[in-house]
Each structure stands twice: as C-alpha cells, then as structure tokens.
Scaffold this active site. Structure first.
Site, mmCIF file in Angstrom:
data_model
loop_
_atom_site.group_PDB
_atom_site.id
_atom_site.type_symbol
_atom_site.label_atom_id
_atom_site.label_comp_id
_atom_site.label_asym_id
_atom_site.label_seq_id
_atom_site.Cartn_x
_atom_site.Cartn_y
_atom_site.Cartn_z
ATOM 1 C CG ASP A 105 -1.827 1.165 1.315
ATOM 2 O OD1 ASP A 105 -2.745 1.230 0.488
ATOM 3 O OD2 ASP A 105 -1.630 2.022 2.201
ATOM 4 C CD GLU A 157 16.401 -14.047 3.364
ATOM 5 O OE1 GLU A 157 15.921 -14.825 4.233
ATOM 6 O OE2 GLU A 157 16.935 -12.949 3.635
#
Length: 558
Positions: free
Chosen positions: A209, A268
C-alpha cells in the site's frame, strides 16, 4: 494448455501475467452473521473464485486495527483482527487456496501504522525512549505552525501536534495514521521482520500500500501548482492536496534502497512476489523505476486507468508511454479497486454488456499482470449512498463534492432472491443496493450470456495463449475509435502473433488487416469481430482477435 505455459505459471515467475482477484474481506462474505465479511467467509467462497480462472487472490487488510481507515491503520502487523477471524482461519484459507491452485497475496501497509500501535505509543511518550525516532517527528516553526506546508491526502495539514513531546508528527493520511521513519535502520529491520512473519506463514506475495510514501525528503515546503489537479486515491480538485507539487513528502530516491532490501528478503522465499501501489503525478516513471533491474519490486500499478478518462486515444497514450519507460520492469493494470468508483459507472457502462465486455478484453489483452476487483466480474455499478450511510472518513470530510469510497465497497451480492444478497444473515456494515441484486452471482451463474461467464470464458481463453499472458506488445495508431495492438512471445511461439482490435466507438467499423490474419478457433463468442479477405469487421464496442504469421507485415487502416 501449452505445456511450457503451465510450467511458467507454476514456476517462480507465476506472477508474470497473472490475474489477481482482489478481495475486500469486510464486504466479500460474512460467515457468522455480524454483518462484516471475514476470512472463513472467503474460504467458503474459494470455489467460486477458482471458477473464474484467476491465478491468485489479494486480500485487503485483515490485521488488528482500530478501523479508523478500515484496516489500513494497523496496530498489530502479525494479528488477525477478531472481526475477521483468527490466524488459524488465515492458515485454513491459505491451505484451501493452494489446494485449488490459487496463490495468496496480502496487503502490507508499511509506510504508516495506527496511532494505537505499541511502537507509536512508546515513540510519543517522550523524546529519549528507544523508539523516539521510529516515527517522523519535527519541531514547530518559531511561530508554532507546522514544520512544512505538506498536505494530507485526507485533507488539511499532514502534521499533527502532540502535547507529550511538544512536537509535530507526520501523517500523510489520517491523523490516526502516523508515518514511520524509514531513515532509521531499526525501523526498516522491524518492518522487514513483520513481512518475514507472513512469508514464514506461507503467503505467496504482497500488495504494498502507498509504497512510494515510505520515505520523506528534507523538511522543505512543496511548491504550489498553477492550478489544482485531480490526482489519485480520491484526490479531487476540491482537495487541497492537489494544490501542491509533491516534491519533498513522498517518492524520494532513498525509497529505492528500502525496496532493494525488501526484494532481497523476498528472494529468500522463491516464488513469492510483490506489487506496489504507486500514487504519484509521474506514476509511469515511478512504476518503471520501482520494477527495473530485477532487484526491486516485481510489479507496480498506478491510478492511470482508475480515473474517468477511457477514450482510446488516452488509453493508447498511457500504454505506449508505459512501454517506452518500463524496460525490463513489469507493470500491473487494474480498472477498479477499493479506492475508486466502480468502472461500470466511472466509464459510463452501467447495464451495457457490450461496453463491459470491451473493457474486460482491453484489460486482459495488455502486457502485464492484472488486478481484478471483486464484483467487477458482475458489472456492479457504483452504489449511491446517503450521507447517513457513509462511514469512509474521506467521504465524510469532503461531502457533498466527494462521497468517498463506500460506493465501491458495498457487500458482494451472492443471490438476488435473499435478504442482503446472501452476504450476511445480519445487518451489513454497508447496505446491499437493490440494483446489485439483479446482478448477483446466482443470477448470472447459469446465464451463458452474462458478464460473469464472459469473464470465465475470456480468462480461460487467455490462459491458453502465452502471447496474451507473457508476450510483448506493439501498439498501432488509433483509427476512428479502434485501439489496435499485437501480442507476440518470441521464444515460446516465435512464428505467431496475435492481433487485437477493440472498437471503443458506438458504430460499426471496418479495418484493413493482413490477408493471412485469421480468427482463433478457441476464441469465445464475445470475440465478435470477423476476419476475411484482408478486412476485419467490428460491431459497436466489438472485439476482434486473430492469429497472424510473425513475418507478415501488420498494417491497420480504416
């Protein structure tokens, strides 16, 4: 389905060309009769979502919050607000979605928190506590006025005086949404820790956002505009936010450093993704900068297609400008979301099935990924609410010139023959308009000619053609209201191009076309243009898609 395409959708880059269905949980489905949609309600309707043929869902905030901005004011990044359920409910939703081949992305509101967040409670206590510098604090000017002239999106100064510290704090949105200080490395580490929590819980990505608001510049006044302009997030010419050039309060170069740290974390967890919301006057360039290089965001979207302009010349200019800037970045496009009027109303297509199909085909034939807002597949118009029915703080502030965002957030209608559209057995938090009941899911589900089934058919068709999902794009000049483009995937289908012609006019159009261009056997009936003898015939608001050899010269003319 093409085997390579299947592999691509299941691989780490599943997001590239994906269609993401946005769910506003508060308004999707209420499972316990309290009038508010919840996570178990989403799980109960997961088969419906899967039936659309989308690739992923995006859940608007369900985190613990005082709900001053309906969840975009987070007081606990790791908690599910009790009105939406529990963490176990979230885990069950993820499991149900994954079982149906749907990815799960969730909102992350990183630029600010609620003023009820424990971090802010500690930060505002005094000037020398461990979190004193976790938010953006500044002294008053000698005359006691705010540090700068910066304006809040929701109206008025973006600085609020706090008597505990005798300083101002920055809030780009509501007073109850203080901005975090991303210049503090401890804040960045803490925010990344909150993101990691959800990655460990199995989410497939994040919608970020107001991502260009994370960093602020030097505390200098923004220069004025010569005239107020309509901007984004419901910012209209009558909102003073549009009176300024926003040079110092957002979209700072330092934000790229944070995005690179965020991307390193996502990397990751192979197969996860990110899409950033960009609200900026130069949004296309920001989208490009935020997604280029493979070490920032995976995707970004802006409000360029979320305004009232929708003529083909504007669309052509917007899309070609994006292609000129994006480079190796990747755009995401949307015609609607929880912040803007519904596209059926905004683009003057209420009850007009031909226009609504055309807008759908436009969205789903562009290069990039797609966000589809709940109810868009039903053609829901903007709900007309009275002042007494409004709850959105933006609408309450700017009424009557602007009625806020409640009109696009009313509950999803599931059945037109039952109370509240079968959204809830209790009184809904916002009313279900009568005109939405005729467009309810059950009413459209069995109608082969409905907009709902048009979306299903076109999404299924799109999934079968890798050029439409991940291919490149080339635009041709607009001719008499007809937007023409071609899609081509140079590696998976090097010998084939798809031609797309979209008639935005209310008159029949005939265009010359390559003689070897021919219709696709698997195109759904809504693709109603006809190809023959080097011509394509388009009915009013018609759609034409053809296959053409890659070496064929493409000439569109009227």
């Amino acid at each position: 389905m093409n085997a390579q395409h299947v592999l691509g959708k299941q691989g780490q880059e599943w997001w590239r060309g994906a269609v993401i269905y946005q769910i506003y949980p508060r308004s999707f489905m209420d499972s316990n009769g309290d009038g508010i949609g919840d996570l178990p309600g989403v799980t109960a309707k997961i088969d419906y979502i899967a039936s659309l043929g989308v690739d992923a869902i995006w859940l608007s905030p369900f985190f613990t919050s005082p709900m001053q901005d309906f969840g975009y004011d987070v007081s606990d990044y790791r908690g599910v607000d009790p009105m939406f359920g529990t963490l176990d409910d979230f885990d069950r939703l993820v499991e149900a979605a994954h079982a149906r081949g749907l990815k799960v992305t969730i909102d992350q509101v990183l630029s600010h928190t609620s003023d009820q967040h424990p971090w802010f409670a500690e930060s505002r206590a005094n000037r020398d506590n461990p979190k004193a510098d976790w938010y953006v604090w500044a002294d008053a000017k000698p005359d006691g006025s705010p540090p700068t002239n910066w304006q809040s999106v929701f109206g008025g100064s973006s600085w609020q005086w706090d008597t505990r510290r005798c300083q101002y704090y920055l809030h780009n949105f509501l007073v109850s949404q203080p901005d975090l200080n991303f210049r503090n490395p401890e804040v960045v580490d803490a925010i990344l820790g909150e993101v990691r929590f959800w990655l460990e819980r199995g989410v497939d990505g994040f919608r970020l956002d107001a991502v260009n608001f994370c960093t602020h510049g030097e505390l200098e006044d923004n220069p004025p505009r010569t005239q107020a302009v309509e901007s984004f997030l419901g910012v209209r010419p009558d909102n003073p936010y549009g009176f300024q050039q926003h040079l110092h309060d957002k979209t700072q170069p330092e934000n790229l450093d944070f995005l690179e740290k965020l991307r390193a974390l996502l990397d990751e967890y192979p197969g996860t993704t990110s899409v950033g919301e960009v609200g900026d006057d130069d949004s296309l360039n920001v989208m490009a900068a935020y997604t280029q290089g493979g070490n920032r965001l995976h995707m970004a979207y802006s409000f360029d297609l979320l305004g009232e302009r929708h003529d083909p010349e504007f669309l052509h200019r917007t899309m070609t400008a994006m292609e000129e800037r994006i480079g190796d970045g990747w755009p995401c496009w949307a015609l609607g979301n929880h912040d803007v009027s519904r596209v059926a109303t905004r683009w003057q297509a209420e009850g007009d099935l031909a226009k609504l199909r055309l807008y759908m085909a436009f969205l789903l034939t562009q290069r990039g990924s797609v966000c589809l807002y709940q109810g868009e597949e039903l053609g829901l118009p903007e709900a007309e609410l009275t002042l007494e029915q409004l709850v959105d703080p933006a609408g309450l502030t700017f009424w009557p010139a602007y009625k806020g965002r409640d009109g696009c957030r009313t509950p999803h209608p599931w059945c037109g023959d039952t109370l509240h559209g079968d959204f809830s057995h209790g009184e809904p938090w916002l009313p279900v308009p009568d005109e939405h009941l005729d467009l309810a899911m059950k009413q459209q589900d069995g109608d082969l000619d409905s907009l709902l089934n048009a979306y299903r058919a076109f999404l299924a068709f799109r999934r079968e053609h890798v050029a439409l999902v991940q291919g490149g794009v080339r635009y041709h000049p607009v001719r008499d209201g007809v937007l023409c483009l071609e899609r081509h995937h140079p590696t998976q289908h090097p010998g084939e191009r798809l031609l797309v012609a979209l008639n935005f006019s209310d008159a029949h159009r005939e265009l010359s076309a390559p003689r070897k261009a021919g219709p696709l056997d698997d195109a759904p009936a809504l693709v109603n243009g006809t190809w023959s003898a080097g011509k394509v015939q388009l009915p009013p608001h018609g759609i034409a898609i053809a296959r053409c050899p890659a070496q064929e010269e493409i000439i569109w003319d009227v």
